[in-house]
Design a protein around this motif. Structure first.
Motif, PDB file in Angstrom:
ATOM      1  N   GLY A 256       0.356  -1.481   0.582  1.00  0.00           N
ATOM      2  CA  GLY A 256      -0.341   0.554   0.048  1.00  0.00           C
ATOM      3  C   GLY A 256       1.022   1.130   0.363  1.00  0.00           C
ATOM      4  N   ASP A 257       1.747   1.356  -0.020  1.00  0.00           N
ATOM      5  CA  ASP A 257       3.418   2.019   0.453  1.00  0.00           C
ATOM      6  C   ASP A 257       3.127   3.128  -1.032  1.00  0.00           C
ATOM      7  OD1 ASP A 257       3.308   1.838   2.691  1.00  0.00           O
ATOM      8  OD2 ASP A 257       5.433   1.906   2.803  1.00  0.00           O
ATOM      9  N   ILE A 258       3.425   4.386  -1.571  1.00  0.00           N
ATOM     10  CA  ILE A 258       3.475   4.648  -2.589  1.00  0.00           C
ATOM     11  C   ILE A 258       4.389   5.245  -2.701  1.00  0.00           C
ATOM     12  CG2 ILE A 258       2.604   6.061  -4.810  1.00  0.00           C
ATOM     13  CD1 ILE A 258      -0.352   5.597  -3.466  1.00  0.00           C
ATOM     14  N   ILE A 259       5.595   5.876  -3.676  1.00  0.00           N
ATOM     15  CA  ILE A 259       6.611   6.810  -4.062  1.00  0.00           C
ATOM     16  C   ILE A 259       6.257   7.014  -4.977  1.00  0.00           C
ATOM     17  CG2 ILE A 259       8.917   6.895  -4.588  1.00  0.00           C
ATOM     18  CD1 ILE A 259       8.624   5.388  -1.601  1.00  0.00           C
TER      19      ILE A 259
ATOM     20  N   GLU B 275      -0.001   5.128 -12.636  1.00  0.00           N
ATOM     21  CA  GLU B 275      -0.514   5.519 -13.847  1.00  0.00           C
ATOM     22  C   GLU B 275      -0.786   6.835 -13.845  1.00  0.00           C
ATOM     23  OE1 GLU B 275      -1.665   5.470 -18.371  1.00  0.00           O
ATOM     24  OE2 GLU B 275      -0.907   3.451 -17.878  1.00  0.00           O
ATOM     25  N   LYS B 276      -2.448   6.258 -13.444  1.00  0.00           N
ATOM     26  CA  LYS B 276      -3.181   7.544 -13.283  1.00  0.00           C
ATOM     27  C   LYS B 276      -3.151   8.473 -12.063  1.00  0.00           C
ATOM     28  CE  LYS B 276      -7.074   4.970 -15.106  1.00  0.00           C
ATOM     29  NZ  LYS B 276      -7.409   6.042 -16.075  1.00  0.00           N
ATOM     30  N   MET B 277      -2.706   7.891 -10.947  1.00  0.00           N
ATOM     31  CA  MET B 277      -2.341   8.530 -10.484  1.00  0.00           C
ATOM     32  C   MET B 277      -1.487  10.367 -10.542  1.00  0.00           C
ATOM     33  SD  MET B 277      -1.502   6.581  -6.748  1.00  0.00           S
ATOM     34  CE  MET B 277      -1.604   8.250  -5.751  1.00  0.00           C
ATOM     35  N   SER B 278      -0.064   9.219 -11.589  1.00  0.00           N
ATOM     36  CA  SER B 278       0.550  10.916 -11.669  1.00  0.00           C
ATOM     37  C   SER B 278       0.185  11.384 -13.316  1.00  0.00           C
ATOM     38  CB  SER B 278       1.473  10.348 -12.832  1.00  0.00           C
ATOM     39  OG  SER B 278       2.646   9.592 -12.122  1.00  0.00           O
ATOM     40  N   GLN B 279      -1.052  10.748 -13.950  1.00  0.00           N
ATOM     41  CA  GLN B 279      -1.869  12.006 -14.992  1.00  0.00           C
ATOM     42  C   GLN B 279      -2.783  12.876 -13.897  1.00  0.00           C
ATOM     43  OE1 GLN B 279      -1.439  11.450 -18.278  1.00  0.00           O
ATOM     44  NE2 GLN B 279      -2.657  14.078 -17.696  1.00  0.00           N
ATOM     45  N   PHE B 280      -2.965  12.317 -12.275  1.00  0.00           N
ATOM     46  CA  PHE B 280      -3.494  13.373 -11.975  1.00  0.00           C
ATOM     47  C   PHE B 280      -3.413  14.828 -11.695  1.00  0.00           C
ATOM     48  CE2 PHE B 280      -6.716   9.697 -10.457  1.00  0.00           C
ATOM     49  CZ  PHE B 280      -8.113   9.778 -11.912  1.00  0.00           C
ATOM     50  N   VAL B 281      -2.033  14.355 -11.278  1.00  0.00           N
ATOM     51  CA  VAL B 281      -1.168  15.792 -10.659  1.00  0.00           C
ATOM     52  C   VAL B 281      -1.211  16.651 -11.595  1.00  0.00           C
ATOM     53  CG1 VAL B 281       1.492  16.462  -9.379  1.00  0.00           C
ATOM     54  CG2 VAL B 281       0.240  13.531  -8.668  1.00  0.00           C
ATOM     55  N   TYR B 282      -0.398  16.051 -12.534  1.00  0.00           N
ATOM     56  CA  TYR B 282       0.067  16.932 -13.628  1.00  0.00           C
ATOM     57  C   TYR B 282      -1.499  17.124 -14.564  1.00  0.00           C
ATOM     58  CZ  TYR B 282       2.039  18.376 -19.246  1.00  0.00           C
ATOM     59  OH  TYR B 282       1.576  19.176 -19.922  1.00  0.00           O
ATOM     60  N   ASP B 283      -3.042  17.123 -14.441  1.00  0.00           N
ATOM     61  CA  ASP B 283      -3.939  17.767 -14.766  1.00  0.00           C
ATOM     62  C   ASP B 283      -4.068  18.946 -13.565  1.00  0.00           C
ATOM     63  OD1 ASP B 283      -4.501  15.984 -17.209  1.00  0.00           O
ATOM     64  OD2 ASP B 283      -5.548  14.683 -15.787  1.00  0.00           O
ATOM     65  N   GLN B 284      -3.273  18.486 -12.728  1.00  0.00           N
ATOM     66  CA  GLN B 284      -3.412  19.153 -10.897  1.00  0.00           C
ATOM     67  C   GLN B 284      -3.054  20.815 -11.530  1.00  0.00           C
ATOM     68  OE1 GLN B 284      -3.238  16.996  -7.471  1.00  0.00           O
ATOM     69  NE2 GLN B 284      -5.739  16.660  -8.114  1.00  0.00           N
ATOM     70  N   LEU B 285      -1.946  20.362 -12.177  1.00  0.00           N
ATOM     71  CA  LEU B 285      -0.824  21.346 -12.010  1.00  0.00           C
ATOM     72  C   LEU B 285      -1.851  22.569 -13.524  1.00  0.00           C
ATOM     73  CD1 LEU B 285       2.000  22.956 -11.976  1.00  0.00           C
ATOM     74  CD2 LEU B 285       2.427  21.007 -13.672  1.00  0.00           C
TER      75      LEU B 285
ATOM     76  N   LEU C  57       6.848  10.609 -11.618  1.00  0.00           N
ATOM     77  CA  LEU C  57       6.972   9.337 -11.395  1.00  0.00           C
ATOM     78  C   LEU C  57       6.166   8.304  -9.969  1.00  0.00           C
ATOM     79  CD1 LEU C  57       8.345   6.043 -11.818  1.00  0.00           C
ATOM     80  CD2 LEU C  57      10.647   7.011 -11.058  1.00  0.00           C
ATOM     81  N   THR C  58       4.816   7.830 -10.273  1.00  0.00           N
ATOM     82  CA  THR C  58       4.548   7.225  -9.142  1.00  0.00           C
ATOM     83  C   THR C  58       5.180   5.322  -9.233  1.00  0.00           C
ATOM     84  OG1 THR C  58       3.213   9.244  -9.448  1.00  0.00           O
ATOM     85  CG2 THR C  58       2.527   6.726  -7.888  1.00  0.00           C
ATOM     86  N   ILE C  59       5.132   4.446  -8.478  1.00  0.00           N
ATOM     87  CA  ILE C  59       5.146   3.858  -7.928  1.00  0.00           C
ATOM     88  C   ILE C  59       4.899   2.835  -6.185  1.00  0.00           C
ATOM     89  CG2 ILE C  59       6.830   1.682  -7.704  1.00  0.00           C
ATOM     90  CD1 ILE C  59       9.080   3.596  -8.632  1.00  0.00           C
ATOM     91  N   LYS C  60       3.313   2.342  -6.747  1.00  0.00           N
ATOM     92  CA  LYS C  60       2.626   1.660  -6.381  1.00  0.00           C
ATOM     93  C   LYS C  60       3.153   0.533  -5.815  1.00  0.00           C
ATOM     94  CE  LYS C  60      -1.244   2.197  -5.699  1.00  0.00           C
ATOM     95  NZ  LYS C  60      -2.781   2.860  -5.877  1.00  0.00           N
TER      96      LYS C  60
END
Length: 188
Positions: A75-78, A114-124, A139-142
């Motif tokens: 469950g940890d995420i980098i 992949e979606k988490m990275s995209q969400f950060v970019y979209d929020q930006l 880069l997001t790693i779950k």
């Protein structure tokens, strides 16, 4: 690296090696300004950094970098990102910053990396409301794994995979087998 870059240039990077047997990430942070870890046990995002400098400004960087070790739990995420994300400004001159990145991680825990990275970019993009002035890398790693306690044909395993999406990579270290969940078809 210095010998292969144009004069007066450098680059930042993060290099990692995941030890799946020990559930440990070994990494070098060479100038990435934000290396964040969501810890599921504590339900918060912390900043983890390495000792390192950007690459390309000295011939021998060996003395300037140090391998760090990070124990991960299920469950940890980098999340690692470049300064282009953190330093991007909106029309009022406010920086996007680490707090918004951390908040985005917590708000999107249920999504694939992949979606988490995209969400950060979209929020930006929503935040800046203008064309970006710098390069952006996220880069997001779950750390998601399922412990298999079945025999080699995975009979009991198939009973639980319906609870998970197809974004999981499964490793069987005993029989040295591996597959993505979306690569298997369950015949009922």
């Amino acid at each position: 690296i210095r010998n292969h870059l144009p004069k007066e240039t450098f680059f930042a990077g993060v290099f990692g090696l995941m030890d799946f047997a020990e559930n440990t990430l070994y990494y070098l942070n060479c100038g990435i300004p934000a290396l964040l870890m969501y810890n599921q046990s504590y339900n918060n995002v912390i900043e983890v950094q390495g000792e390192g400098r950007v690459l390309g400004f000295v011939k021998n960087i060996e003395k300037l970098v140090k391998v760090k070790k990070l124990k991960l739990n299920p469950g940890d995420i980098i999340l690692a990102c470049t300064d282009g994300l953190l330093n991007a400004k909106n029309i009022r001159g406010e920086k996007f910053g680490k707090d918004r990145v951390q908040q985005s991680v917590v708000e999107n825990l249920g999504f694939p990396a992949e979606k988490m990275s995209q969400f950060v970019y979209d929020q930006l993009l929503d935040f800046t409301s203008k064309e970006l002035e710098d390069d952006i890398s996220v880069l997001t790693i779950k750390n998601s794994y399922i412990l298999i306690t079945a025999n080699h044909n995975y009979s009991s395993f198939f009973n639980i995979i319906n609870d998970f999406g197809d974004e999981y990579f499964v490793c069987d270290f005993v029989y040295q087998d591996y597959f993505w969940l979306n690569d298997i078809k369950i015949l009922v």
